[in-house]
Design an enzyme around this catalytic site. Structure first.
Site, mmCIF file in Angstrom:
data_model
loop_
_atom_site.group_PDB
_atom_site.id
_atom_site.type_symbol
_atom_site.label_atom_id
_atom_site.label_comp_id
_atom_site.label_asym_id
_atom_site.label_seq_id
_atom_site.Cartn_x
_atom_site.Cartn_y
_atom_site.Cartn_z
ATOM 1 N N GLY A 105 41.952 46.974 -24.648
ATOM 2 C CA GLY A 105 41.689 48.412 -24.695
ATOM 3 C C GLY A 105 42.916 49.280 -24.879
ATOM 4 C CG ASN B 283 45.286 45.581 -14.049
ATOM 5 O OD1 ASN B 283 45.865 44.743 -14.724
ATOM 6 N ND2 ASN B 283 43.970 45.567 -13.882
ATOM 7 C CE1 TYR B 284 46.383 51.803 -11.938
ATOM 8 C CE2 TYR B 284 47.149 52.068 -9.691
ATOM 9 C CZ TYR B 284 46.165 52.219 -10.649
ATOM 10 O OH TYR B 284 44.974 52.799 -10.311
#
Length: 488
Positions: free
Chosen positions: A74, A433-434
């Site tokens: 994405g 994910n950060y």
């Protein structure tokens, strides 16, 4: 790259830098404009596969040609590592066309390919059932691939855990080009790709997900308090003591943001509750009366509408979840974990520092509930029991320029440094994910050094060593590598 056979039509999904569609294909899923500049390293080839055989061909060819391979679903990678390489000539494998979703309500499962977005997944579940959901994020344009492989969380985490806690199978193409499911890949690799980052081990093509039950009616609220008028400091302080202990059907996110026009801090409390508004008010009155929630503050709606509420688009129809477009911005993120409440005087100093820095927002996501019941070794994601909440340092801006970027990025670093006394230690935890290239990266002159053990232990704690063992077993030539992948 050669085609496997004439039916594969491989040439129609390959774009080199001379192709007229190269730039638009590259930019279509660049969500962070920091990595969409003329001097940003670009792939020599972009491959947009339509099915597994194209993925296999790309992996095998990249390996044979000695090319680094970057994998994008994405494009919400905060450091752009899914489509930028700073160390090697690279190929971009863009999975956005591999996005089939098959929902089976009888089995209460969904098979979803990694190029699908979270919004598309939610919509397809809602089409089949009004009482089923899946525990994932609240940003509908995030790609399923990266979100799940790095852990994934949303408003259901206190009830049902992380996204990876609800994955029951997967399909992956390994470094030899083999397509494998959970049985054929083995439990070690299956463990690793549920929170350890799929791009370190292979190309994940799809996941099989365990759906969860939700009531037909859920409730939400969003209320904001300020420092001077509504004594937000007291309420923020109290939130620390109740957010992880309150009813697990309730998730209350806290956003703390400076308001430069009025020289104050806004504390916004946004809640999701698995039940009606009367029950929500009752839970709040018993556990968090300081916020003063009344029934008029609450809205009842379906689960799918609550997902729109979180993205401030509840007035739109459900079909808005199918939109893959996104307003690009410049962004920087960092993360922390809190294991003991911040003392009130410490909280006051943090709020004062935020007013001084002016641009950095803190987002507090509560843990507890199901998160405290899953052992820290069950998936690579280790930040479980003992953590009160996770902090996201968030800054966005809309103007290009190296000086502007340096200013905003530095503001996040200054607040991060200021928070050191209050957050987790040995190691200071971070959420993969950060993605944050400040972690484990040092610069000496013109040279950049990356220490995989530093970022590995911050993201994965004691699970890091097991991830390295899996990496050595399944990808001994380090085909699947990036600036923060699992090292050999």
């Amino acid at each position: 790259m050669s085609r496997q056979n004439s039916s594969d039509h491989v040439s129609s999904i390959i774009y080199n830098q001379n192709n007229s569609s190269y730039t638009s294909t590259l930019q279509a899923y660049i969500r962070n404009q920091r990595f969409n500049k003329t001097d940003t390293p670009k792939p020599i080839i972009i491959v947009t596969p339509l099915h597994e055989t194209h993925v296999q061909s790309t992996v095998i060819c990249s390996k044979n040609m000695g090319m680094n391979l970057r994998i994008r679903s994405g494009g919400h990678d905060f450091e752009g590592l899914s489509y930028v390489s700073y160390t090697a000539t690279f190929v971009l494998l863009d999975m956005s066309n591999i996005r089939t979703i098959d929902v089976n309500i009888d089995e209460e499962t969904a098979n979803v390919q990694v190029g699908a977005t979270i919004g598309e997944l939610y919509y397809r579940i809602w089409e089949k059932s009004k009482i089923h959901a899946f525990p994932a994020g609240v940003c509908p344009t995030v790609g399923v691939g990266g979100h799940i492989s790095g852990g994934g969380y949303g408003v259901l985490l206190r009830k049902y855990g992380l996204t990876v806690d609800n994955v029951i199978d997967a399909t992956i193409v390994d470094a030899k080009g083999r397509v494998m499911d959970r049985k054929s890949m083995g439990e070690d690799l299956f463990w690793a790709i549920r929170g350890g980052g799929g791009a370190s081990f292979g190309v994940i093509v799809s996941y099989k997900l365990q759906l969860v039950r939700v009531p037909e009616v859920v409730s939400v609220f969003r209320v904001s308090k300020t420092l001077e008028v509504e004594n937000a400091t007291d309420i923020i302080n109290r939130w620390q003591y109740v957010a992880d202990k309150i009813d697990r059907d309730l998730f209350i996110r806290l956003n703390v943001k400076p308001d430069n026009t009025k020289s104050t801090i806004h504390a916004s409390f946004t809640a999701f509750f698995l039940g009606d508004s009367d029950s929500l008010v009752s839970v709040m009155n018993a556990g968090f009366p300081e916020l003063g929630i009344q029934k008029t503050d609450c809205k009842e709606m379906s689960w799918i509408k609550s997902e729109l509420f979180w993205s401030s688009s509840e007035k739109n129809s459900e079909e808005v979840l199918l939109k893959r477009t996104f307003s690009p911005k410049f962004a920087k993120r960092k993360s922390d974990y809190l294991q003991t409440p911040i003392p009130r005087n410490g909280l006051e100093s943090i709020l004062q520092k935020m007013l001084e820095l002016k641009v950095v927002e803190l987002v507090f996501n509560p843990y507890g509930g199901r998160m405290s019941e899953i052992q820290d070794w069950e998936t690579p994601f280790p930040h479980r029991a003992g953590n009160i909440f996770k902090i996201e340092y968030s800054v966005n801006w809309h103007q290009n320029g190296s000086e502007i970027e340096a200013y905003y990025v530095n503001q996040t670093r200054l607040l991060y440094d200021f928070m050191t006394p209050f957050v987790s230690k040995n190691p200071r935890g971070a959420y993969m994910n950060y993605r944050d290239l400040d972690i484990g990266t040092s610069r000496v002159g013109n040279n950049t050094y990356v220490d995989g053990k530093v970022y590995g232990e911050k993201y994965f704690k004691r699970n890091f060593d097991r991830l390295v063992k899996v990496k050595r077993m399944v990808d001994p030539t380090n085909l699947f590598t990036n600036e923060q992948s699992i090292p050999l």
